[in-house]
Design a protein around this motif. Structure first.
Motif, PDB file in Angstrom:
ATOM      1  N   ASP A  86     129.841  58.240 -14.743  1.00 48.72           N
ATOM      2  CA  ASP A  86     129.599  57.128 -15.669  1.00 48.72           C
ATOM      3  C   ASP A  86     128.386  56.320 -15.239  1.00 48.72           C
ATOM      4  N   ASP A  87     128.269  56.043 -13.934  1.00 43.30           N
ATOM      5  CA  ASP A  87     127.102  55.315 -13.417  1.00 43.30           C
ATOM      6  C   ASP A  87     125.812  56.102 -13.657  1.00 43.30           C
ATOM      7  N   VAL A  88     125.903  57.421 -13.455  1.00 47.07           N
ATOM      8  CA  VAL A  88     124.713  58.262 -13.645  1.00 47.07           C
ATOM      9  C   VAL A  88     124.270  58.215 -15.100  1.00 47.07           C
ATOM     10  N   ARG A  89     125.209  58.385 -16.040  1.00 45.86           N
ATOM     11  CA  ARG A  89     124.860  58.367 -17.468  1.00 45.86           C
ATOM     12  C   ARG A  89     124.295  57.006 -17.877  1.00 45.86           C
ATOM     13  N   ALA A  90     124.904  55.930 -17.361  1.00 45.15           N
ATOM     14  CA  ALA A  90     124.436  54.591 -17.716  1.00 45.15           C
ATOM     15  C   ALA A  90     123.008  54.365 -17.223  1.00 45.15           C
ATOM     16  N   ASN A 138     130.206  69.317 -21.789  1.00 44.06           N
ATOM     17  CA  ASN A 138     131.368  68.894 -22.566  1.00 44.06           C
ATOM     18  C   ASN A 138     130.939  67.929 -23.672  1.00 44.06           C
ATOM     19  N   ALA A 139     131.891  67.613 -24.571  1.00 42.61           N
ATOM     20  CA  ALA A 139     131.568  66.803 -25.742  1.00 42.61           C
ATOM     21  C   ALA A 139     131.024  65.427 -25.357  1.00 42.61           C
ATOM     22  N   GLU A 140     131.598  64.824 -24.327  1.00 41.16           N
ATOM     23  CA  GLU A 140     131.155  63.493 -23.900  1.00 41.16           C
ATOM     24  C   GLU A 140     129.715  63.527 -23.410  1.00 41.16           C
ATOM     25  N   ALA A 141     129.402  64.529 -22.607  1.00 41.67           N
ATOM     26  CA  ALA A 141     128.036  64.654 -22.082  1.00 41.67           C
ATOM     27  C   ALA A 141     127.043  64.934 -23.205  1.00 41.67           C
ATOM     28  N   LEU A 142     127.448  65.742 -24.187  1.00 42.27           N
ATOM     29  CA  LEU A 142     126.570  66.054 -25.308  1.00 42.27           C
ATOM     30  C   LEU A 142     126.239  64.811 -26.129  1.00 42.27           C
ATOM     31  N   GLU A 143     127.243  63.980 -26.402  1.00 45.06           N
ATOM     32  CA  GLU A 143     127.016  62.771 -27.189  1.00 45.06           C
ATOM     33  C   GLU A 143     126.094  61.799 -26.463  1.00 45.06           C
ATOM     34  N   ALA A 144     126.317  61.650 -25.154  1.00 48.58           N
ATOM     35  CA  ALA A 144     125.470  60.751 -24.363  1.00 48.58           C
ATOM     36  C   ALA A 144     124.027  61.258 -24.345  1.00 48.58           C
ATOM     37  N   ALA A 145     123.869  62.580 -24.191  1.00 49.19           N
ATOM     38  CA  ALA A 145     122.528  63.167 -24.145  1.00 49.19           C
ATOM     39  C   ALA A 145     121.825  63.031 -25.491  1.00 49.19           C
TER      40      ALA A 145
END
Length: 329
Positions: free
Chosen positions: A119-123, A146-153
């Motif tokens: 979460d810190d890395v994505r933020a 995964n779906a979460e990583a795809l949406e963030a990207a």
């Protein structure tokens, strides 16, 4: 349903159809599922990799899920255990590269910040992406997201392209084996992102404007966290590493590009890794493909060259110019 076992929707549909109709061919499968021939062939290759289907000449054998799926789960557990022993390989490779440039990676202080968890890395990626004005360089060392990583990207990508920031990304060749991630990468290209692929990458990283970079604490998809680096020497070394790999990488296409001698980038890279002394298991982990895929590459190359041993295979590959003396250094 079977995503956790590495089976995407298309591959699962093909497997289910073949269980119901083991005699179905590529054309029949495509017509019944609404898939083109390349999609069906990719799914069949994935099923072979997962040992759910065996192909021997023109004969196709479909394995019962009652036997094949528990065996696949057990193999995944074994591969994960082995991968956990190898998590530091890429980080060590990066450290060695940086040492050649006379730099070192700080672990604390004003030029380094420890990021705890994904979460810190994505933020932090979102924050630095929002502030980027020139270009972003990325090593996406994973063939599946995964779906979460795809949406963030997607959110970061859209913002960068809307603001005209140049975005270059290198993915693993194995991205073609995961339909959702491959579709996302195609979407990236439609947005103007420059995408290329390589059989393997030395580490995961993202560099913003030549001023800041994020690398993982280990290459386990950043779940352990990462390091935000601002050291000028380190950043210059990472940019040099990206430029070197960008020249080697091939444009993203559905099928893996082949050289004029008929050797794919995946086959050539496997030869290079074997020449460096890596085992089949280590080659599979580095390229993020199955052990079965590596064994099939080895068998195909051995048959094509008429080799009688790994040493003989390497010698023949050298004599044909498929690998060079530099690959053995």
């Amino acid at each position: 349903m079977l995503n956790s076992l590495g089976i995407d929707e298309h591959t699962q549909s093909v497997y289910q159809l073949m269980l119901a109709d083991p005699q179905a061919g590529v054309k029949d499968i495509g017509q019944k599922l609404g898939l083109d021939s390349d999609q069906v062939k990719t799914a069949l290759e994935r099923l072979v990799d997962l040992s759910l289907v065996d192909v021997d000449d023109d004969r196709v054998e479909v394995h019962s899920p009652e036997l094949a799926l528990p065996a696949l789960h057990a193999r995944n557990q074994a591969e994960l255990a082995q991968r956990n022993q190898d998590l530091e390989d890429s980080r060590i490779a990066m450290m060695q590269f940086l040492t050649q440039y006379g730099g070192s990676v700080p672990t604390s202080g004003p030029e380094a910040e420890r990021l705890v968890g994904s979460d810190d890395v994505r933020a932090k990626i979102a924050e630095l992406g929002a502030a980027a004005v020139d270009q972003v360089l990325n090593f996406s060392q994973t063939g599946r997201m995964n779906a979460e990583a795809l949406e963030a990207a997607k959110a970061v990508t859209e913002d960068l392209r809307d603001r005209g920031v140049r975005y270059r990304d290198i993915y693993l060749d194995s991205v073609r084996n995961h339909e959702e991630t491959y579709e996302y990468v195609q979407w990236m290209q439609s947005k103007g992102v420059e995408v290329r692929t390589l059989p393997s990458l030395p580490l995961r990283m993202v560099v913003f404007d030549g001023k800041a970079a994020i690398i993982p604490l280990s290459n386990d998809l950043c779940t352990a966290g990462g390091l935000l680096l601002r050291n000028e020497v380190v950043i210059e070394a990472l940019i040099a590493l990206f430029s070197e790999k960008w020249k080697e990488a091939a444009p993203l296409t559905r099928t893996r590009p082949r050289r004029k001698e008929g050797l794919s980038a995946q086959e050539r890279h496997a030869l290079r890794l074997w020449a460096l002394g890596l085992t089949d298991e280590a080659v599979a982990r580095r390229m993020e493909v199955s052990f079965r895929t590596v064994r099939r590459i080895h068998a195909n190359l051995t048959e094509r060259l008429g080799a009688i041993s790994r040493f003989h295979l390497g010698a023949l590959a050298l004599s044909k110019g498929w690998i060079s003396a530099d690959d053995l250094a």
